[in-house]
Design a protein around this motif. Structure first.
Motif, PDB file in Angstrom:
ATOM      1  N   LYS A 166       1.161  96.690 -39.720  1.00 45.88           N
ATOM      2  CA  LYS A 166      -0.074  97.482 -39.769  1.00 45.88           C
ATOM      3  C   LYS A 166      -1.214  96.719 -40.432  1.00 45.88           C
ATOM      4  CE  LYS A 166       2.146 101.862 -39.461  1.00 45.88           C
ATOM      5  NZ  LYS A 166       2.262 103.210 -39.818  1.00 45.88           N
ATOM      6  N   PHE A 167      -2.396  96.898 -39.863  1.00 45.41           N
ATOM      7  CA  PHE A 167      -3.611  96.393 -40.489  1.00 45.41           C
ATOM      8  C   PHE A 167      -4.045  97.436 -41.505  1.00 45.41           C
ATOM      9  CE2 PHE A 167      -3.613  94.102 -36.477  1.00 45.41           C
ATOM     10  CZ  PHE A 167      -3.960  92.821 -36.876  1.00 45.41           C
ATOM     11  N   LYS A 168      -4.400  96.988 -42.698  1.00 41.29           N
ATOM     12  CA  LYS A 168      -4.768  97.922 -43.762  1.00 41.29           C
ATOM     13  C   LYS A 168      -6.276  98.113 -43.899  1.00 41.29           C
ATOM     14  CE  LYS A 168      -0.618  97.616 -46.346  1.00 41.29           C
ATOM     15  NZ  LYS A 168      -0.109  98.401 -47.412  1.00 41.29           N
ATOM     16  N   LYS A 169      -7.074  97.168 -43.362  1.00 35.94           N
ATOM     17  CA  LYS A 169      -8.527  97.280 -43.494  1.00 35.94           C
ATOM     18  C   LYS A 169      -9.188  97.098 -42.133  1.00 35.94           C
ATOM     19  CE  LYS A 169      -8.627  95.604 -48.238  1.00 35.94           C
ATOM     20  NZ  LYS A 169      -9.114  94.562 -49.138  1.00 35.94           N
ATOM     21  N   TYR A 170      -9.984  98.105 -41.782  1.00 32.44           N
ATOM     22  CA  TYR A 170     -10.687  98.077 -40.505  1.00 32.44           C
ATOM     23  C   TYR A 170     -11.863  99.050 -40.581  1.00 32.44           C
ATOM     24  CZ  TYR A 170      -7.311 101.848 -40.302  1.00 32.44           C
ATOM     25  OH  TYR A 170      -6.544 102.930 -40.623  1.00 32.44           O
ATOM     26  N   ASN A 171     -12.777  98.867 -39.642  1.00 34.00           N
ATOM     27  CA  ASN A 171     -13.913  99.770 -39.513  1.00 34.00           C
ATOM     28  C   ASN A 171     -13.996 100.157 -38.040  1.00 34.00           C
ATOM     29  OD1 ASN A 171     -16.253 101.236 -40.211  1.00 34.00           O
ATOM     30  ND2 ASN A 171     -17.528  99.532 -39.531  1.00 34.00           N
ATOM     31  N   ILE A 172     -13.869 101.456 -37.775  1.00 35.21           N
ATOM     32  CA  ILE A 172     -13.902 101.951 -36.404  1.00 35.21           C
ATOM     33  C   ILE A 172     -15.055 102.942 -36.282  1.00 35.21           C
ATOM     34  CG2 ILE A 172     -12.645 103.216 -34.620  1.00 35.21           C
ATOM     35  CD1 ILE A 172     -10.037 102.288 -36.064  1.00 35.21           C
ATOM     36  N   VAL A 173     -15.935 102.684 -35.317  1.00 34.38           N
ATOM     37  CA  VAL A 173     -17.058 103.587 -35.059  1.00 34.38           C
ATOM     38  C   VAL A 173     -16.956 104.029 -33.603  1.00 34.38           C
ATOM     39  CG1 VAL A 173     -19.558 103.860 -34.972  1.00 34.38           C
ATOM     40  CG2 VAL A 173     -18.526 102.434 -36.755  1.00 34.38           C
ATOM     41  N   ILE A 174     -16.824 105.333 -33.418  1.00 30.44           N
ATOM     42  CA  ILE A 174     -16.742 105.891 -32.066  1.00 30.44           C
ATOM     43  C   ILE A 174     -17.878 106.894 -31.902  1.00 30.44           C
ATOM     44  CG2 ILE A 174     -15.354 107.188 -30.421  1.00 30.44           C
ATOM     45  CD1 ILE A 174     -12.862 106.182 -31.933  1.00 30.44           C
ATOM     46  N   ASP A 175     -18.731 106.630 -30.934  1.00 26.58           N
ATOM     47  CA  ASP A 175     -19.810 107.542 -30.570  1.00 26.58           C
ATOM     48  C   ASP A 175     -19.316 108.227 -29.299  1.00 26.58           C
ATOM     49  OD1 ASP A 175     -22.115 108.878 -29.983  1.00 26.58           O
ATOM     50  OD2 ASP A 175     -23.396 107.110 -29.956  1.00 26.58           O
ATOM     51  N   TYR A 176     -18.674 109.381 -29.474  1.00 31.86           N
ATOM     52  CA  TYR A 176     -17.973 110.033 -28.372  1.00 31.86           C
ATOM     53  C   TYR A 176     -18.674 111.297 -27.900  1.00 31.86           C
ATOM     54  CZ  TYR A 176     -14.230 112.214 -25.684  1.00 31.86           C
ATOM     55  OH  TYR A 176     -13.501 112.814 -24.690  1.00 31.86           O
ATOM     56  N   ASN A 177     -18.813 111.399 -26.596  1.00 33.53           N
ATOM     57  CA  ASN A 177     -19.397 112.576 -25.974  1.00 33.53           C
ATOM     58  C   ASN A 177     -18.385 113.108 -24.960  1.00 33.53           C
ATOM     59  OD1 ASN A 177     -20.811 114.477 -24.487  1.00 33.53           O
ATOM     60  ND2 ASN A 177     -22.698 113.285 -24.448  1.00 33.53           N
ATOM     61  N   ALA A 178     -17.654 114.169 -25.317  1.00 35.53           N
ATOM     62  CA  ALA A 178     -16.622 114.734 -24.448  1.00 35.53           C
ATOM     63  C   ALA A 178     -17.195 115.228 -23.124  1.00 35.53           C
ATOM     64  CB  ALA A 178     -15.895 115.866 -25.172  1.00 35.53           C
ATOM     65  N   ALA A 179     -18.426 115.709 -23.139  1.00 32.72           N
ATOM     66  CA  ALA A 179     -19.059 116.227 -21.927  1.00 32.72           C
ATOM     67  C   ALA A 179     -19.482 115.113 -20.974  1.00 32.72           C
ATOM     68  CB  ALA A 179     -20.267 117.081 -22.293  1.00 32.72           C
ATOM     69  N   ALA A 180     -19.751 113.937 -21.510  1.00 33.48           N
ATOM     70  CA  ALA A 180     -20.176 112.793 -20.694  1.00 33.48           C
ATOM     71  C   ALA A 180     -19.564 111.517 -21.290  1.00 33.48           C
ATOM     72  CB  ALA A 180     -21.696 112.703 -20.657  1.00 33.48           C
ATOM     73  N   PRO A 181     -18.255 111.309 -21.058  1.00 37.34           N
ATOM     74  CA  PRO A 181     -17.573 110.163 -21.677  1.00 37.34           C
ATOM     75  C   PRO A 181     -18.214 108.811 -21.360  1.00 37.34           C
ATOM     76  CG  PRO A 181     -15.989 111.584 -20.576  1.00 37.34           C
ATOM     77  CD  PRO A 181     -17.351 112.107 -20.247  1.00 37.34           C
ATOM     78  N   ASP A 182     -18.858 108.702 -20.193  1.00 36.39           N
ATOM     79  CA  ASP A 182     -19.467 107.422 -19.815  1.00 36.39           C
ATOM     80  C   ASP A 182     -20.655 107.047 -20.685  1.00 36.39           C
ATOM     81  OD1 ASP A 182     -20.718 109.624 -18.519  1.00 36.39           O
ATOM     82  OD2 ASP A 182     -21.658 108.276 -17.074  1.00 36.39           O
ATOM     83  N   THR A 183     -21.122 107.955 -21.523  1.00 36.26           N
ATOM     84  CA  THR A 183     -22.197 107.634 -22.472  1.00 36.26           C
ATOM     85  C   THR A 183     -21.631 107.262 -23.851  1.00 36.26           C
ATOM     86  OG1 THR A 183     -22.475 109.929 -23.230  1.00 36.26           O
ATOM     87  CG2 THR A 183     -23.788 109.228 -21.317  1.00 36.26           C
TER      88      THR A 183
END
Length: 180
Positions: free
Chosen positions: A44-61
């Motif tokens: 397992k990696f212990k340090k990471y930065n994950i940013v998700i800009d998620y739009n369930a209504a329009a996943p392609d955005t």
């Protein structure tokens, strides 16, 4: 007036459905799965930065960016953890982070997405595409997926470590991301 108000409310509701998700570090995991001397290992990696800009209504955005500190890989042994940070493996001194930046996120059916983007490890970049599942659990967005790669394509395991009978070339990067 009514039309302006209706358009404004529609815009607000769309903006509310698209949000940059902050990951829950207590529930999020990123790991590398590989075989060492034909024995499966999950580190397992212990340090990471994950940013998700998620739009369930329009996943392609939607968009996703991941940065992983390569020296944070925990293979279960302090000496081996130091080894994987060395030049022959991740060369963490020169390349402290591996990254992924999405270029497209497409719906692949109910609860499924296909993510495409650029993966960079040890200064080497490659275009990748992989499936993920997405669901809402306890009011939080949960993303699960696996990205198979060849470690030697990224220069991970130079010198004597190019021998794939010791450590297999096939590595799967697994992730379970819980957004808050």
């Amino acid at each position: 007036m009514k039309k302006t108000l209706l358009l404004g409310l529609l815009g607000l509701s769309l903006a509310a459905s698209a949000a940059v998700l902050k990951t829950d570090p207590a529930k999020t995991t990123v790991s590398a799965v590989f075989k060492q001397m034909n024995v499966p290992v999950e580190a397992k990696f212990k340090k990471y930065n994950i940013v998700i800009d998620y739009n369930a209504a329009a996943p392609d955005t939607s968009k996703a960016t991941v940065e992983i500190e390569t020296a944070s890989l925990d293979v279960g042994d302090a000496e081996m953890n130091k080894e994987v940070a060395k030049k022959e493996w991740f060369n963490s001194a020169q390349f402290p982070k591996a990254s992924f930046v999405s270029s497209a996120i497409k719906s692949a059916g109910a609860g499924k997405l296909t993510v495409t983007g650029k993966l960079t490890i040890k200064g080497r970049a490659a275009d990748v595409s992989f499936p993920i599942t997405v669901k809402t659990e306890g009011g939080k967005q949960v993303f699960d997926g696996a990205l198979p790669i060849k470690r030697l394509a990224f220069g991970v395991g130079d010198g004597e470590w190019k021998d794939t009978s010791m450590v297999a070339d096939e590595v799967t990067i697994k992730f379970h991301v819980v957004g808050q």
